[in-house]
Design an enzyme around this catalytic site. Structure first.
Site, PDB file in Angstrom:
ATOM      1  N   SER A  98     -48.343  23.953  56.851  1.00 14.24           N
ATOM      2  CA  SER A  98     -48.765  22.751  57.556  1.00 14.24           C
ATOM      3  C   SER A  98     -50.282  22.579  57.441  1.00 14.24           C
ATOM      4  CB  SER A  98     -48.278  22.827  59.003  1.00 14.24           C
ATOM      5  OG  SER A  98     -48.484  21.633  59.690  1.00 14.24           O
ATOM      6  N   HIS A 123     -45.724  19.606  54.923  1.00 14.24           N
ATOM      7  CA  HIS A 123     -44.796  18.666  55.547  1.00 14.24           C
ATOM      8  C   HIS A 123     -45.607  17.561  56.216  1.00 14.24           C
ATOM      9  CE1 HIS A 123     -44.659  21.061  59.641  1.00 14.24           C
ATOM     10  NE2 HIS A 123     -45.872  20.701  59.318  1.00 14.24           N
TER      11      HIS A 123
END
Length: 193
Positions: A98, A123
């Site tokens: 992330s 993501h």
């Protein structure tokens, strides 16, 4: 409670002990570990600014082992990495997920690496808000703006198209170190020094 190892140095004036992270900071090594949050981001930013003041021509090394975290805290680190004069080498040890992956990719081009068994995950940003419908709508619009900014910066650092980034960040997308290299998140997979 975590225990931080101490390092003892012999100098002409006697012995001096440092915690291991302070000793490594003298060698221009910063550890970005754990969840990216405001307190940690402030410490990382302070270390980056300190090392720039010490020697603006010498590279700074950031070792990353992070599951990700706050976008705003991560952007404070990212913007500082881009702002300072020294090149910033990033190295993934363990995981960069992330916001951790975003910061890994944000290192100086040609100076981003991962160890062979490191994992990288990209993501879309996560959001959660409760409240009145109008406030939920405002927060939804904000997270879409943040998503666009993150995608644009990832495209810039990886060489991937915005469309490809949007597709690849739609769900959790885990990569090996080699896959992260092929994708453009890192430039090298380091086996030995």
């Amino acid at each position: 409670m975590s225990v931080i190892p101490m390092v003892v140095e012999q100098t002409s004036r006697g012995e001096r002990s440092y915690d291991i992270y302070s000793r490594l900071l003298k060698e221009r090594v910063i550890f970005l570990t754990g969840e990216v949050e405001d307190r940690m981001a402030n410490l990382i930013v302070a270390q980056l600014l300190f090392l720039e003041a010490e020697d603006p021509a010498k590279d700074i090394n950031i070792y990353i082992n992070s599951p990700g975290g706050s976008v705003t805290a991560g952007m404070a680190i990212y913007d500082t990495m881009q702002f300072i004069k020294p090149n910033v080498r990033t190295l993934c040890i363990g995981q960069a997920c992330s916001m951790g992956a975003f910061l890994l990719a944000g290192g100086t081009a040609g100076k981003r690496a991962a160890l062979p068994h490191a994992r990288v995950m990209i993501h879309q940003p996560l959001g959660g808000f409760r409240g009145q419908a109008s406030d939920i709508q405002i927060h939804a619009q904000e997270i879409l703006k943040i998503k666009q900014t993150l995608n644009e910066r990832l495209a810039f650092h990886t060489g991937q198209s915005i469309e490809q980034i949007e597709q690849d960040t739609d769900r959790d997308n885990f990569m090996s170190a080699e896959q992260a290299k092929l994708y453009g998140l890192v430039d090298d997979v380091l086996i030995k020094r």
